[in-house]
Design an enzyme around this catalytic site. Sequence first.
Site, PDB file in Angstrom:
ATOM      1  N   LYS A 221       0.810  -1.222   0.000  1.00  0.00           N
ATOM      2  CA  LYS A 221       0.000   0.000   0.000  1.00  0.00           C
ATOM      3  C   LYS A 221       0.844   1.275   0.000  1.00  0.00           C
ATOM      4  O   LYS A 221       2.042   1.259   0.294  1.00  0.00           O
ATOM      5  CB  LYS A 221      -0.990  -0.033   1.168  1.00  0.00           C
ATOM      6  CG  LYS A 221      -2.147  -0.977   0.836  1.00  0.00           C
ATOM      7  CD  LYS A 221      -3.354  -0.803   1.683  1.00  0.00           C
ATOM      8  CE  LYS A 221      -4.451  -1.744   1.168  1.00  0.00           C
ATOM      9  NZ  LYS A 221      -5.459  -2.021   2.179  1.00  0.00           N
ATOM     10  N   ARG A 255      -3.706  -9.931   5.103  1.00  0.00           N
ATOM     11  CA  ARG A 255      -4.136 -10.009   3.693  1.00  0.00           C
ATOM     12  C   ARG A 255      -2.982  -9.510   2.832  1.00  0.00           C
ATOM     13  O   ARG A 255      -2.625  -8.336   2.907  1.00  0.00           O
ATOM     14  CB  ARG A 255      -5.385  -9.139   3.526  1.00  0.00           C
ATOM     15  CG  ARG A 255      -5.981  -9.130   2.127  1.00  0.00           C
ATOM     16  CD  ARG A 255      -7.193  -8.198   2.075  1.00  0.00           C
ATOM     17  NE  ARG A 255      -7.778  -8.182   0.744  1.00  0.00           N
ATOM     18  CZ  ARG A 255      -7.336  -7.419  -0.248  1.00  0.00           C
ATOM     19  NH1 ARG A 255      -6.331  -6.594  -0.081  1.00  0.00           N
ATOM     20  NH2 ARG A 255      -7.929  -7.474  -1.433  1.00  0.00           N
TER      21      ARG A 255
END
Length: 280
Positions: A221, A255
């Site tokens: 991210k 995740r």
Amino acid sequence: MHWQTRRFRLDLDRPQVMGIVNLTPDSFSDGGRHDSADAAIAHCERLVADGADILDLGAESTRPGATPPGPEEELRRLQPVLRHAVGLGVPVSVDTSEPAVMAAAAAWGADILNDVRSFTRPGALSVLAAEPALGACVMHMRGEPDTMNGLTAYHDVVAEVHTVLGQHLHRLQAAGVASARVVLDPGIGFAKTAAHNWCLLQRQAELLSLGRPLLLGWSRKGSLGQLTGRPVGERLAASVAAALACVQRGARIVRVHDVAATVDALKVWQAAGLVPAAAV
Ligand code: HH2
């Protein structure tokens, strides 16, 4: 501590690795790479061979500014891959907010619904409640992918995420969804600045008082890119380090895109005695 999903009761004494399979042409991290069904199926098999405990199939990109594909297109992307993935011996999660997609996914054998909008679209909660054992991931976000980057004003981001996740949990319970089926996710990068994301990691343990396991998604991210100065394809080390930090601060499911590296790192963490006992 366990997470009840449709076919599997997951033992969270060992942290679980959820492998991401993006079925989208426009994901921020691996956009377009698995948008043919055959490539996505091969990727599912690869992730299971690499040690994924759970597969997470997503046919909508939620990157900032993305336009939703609509339920018909989501279903078209999802169907062949989900039908194959449910035969691979691990629980399969479907990342969607669309009630029609949720219902079809349940009918095709999905074990978990992962909804970044926390089952707030009309009809979504009824689909979840009607399925007696489907697992659910509830995530904090504000607005929509095309507006969320303008919705980042918080007095205390951890307190607000705690409150909102608690409200979602109660809403699901009130609809008849047993809390054993639910895990909670603070939603890294969803209506949050990098500073908010780091604050959520540093104070992540405060969210454990909600009494449900935490699922965290830091993989590749933007906050990792800002910190390291690296483009999305070069964030492996940062992503693995973030996953370990999450586990050390109490997360039980991570995740990730890079399953093999994360599984190996977690094995070392476990052998070194650095994985805390499940707190909830
Ligand atoms: N992040 C993304 C999508 N779904 N679900 C949960 N529970 N938690 C997350 O942090 C999360 C999520 C976005 O990441 P990715 O799937 O890699 O990208 P895209 O949405 O662009 O496909």
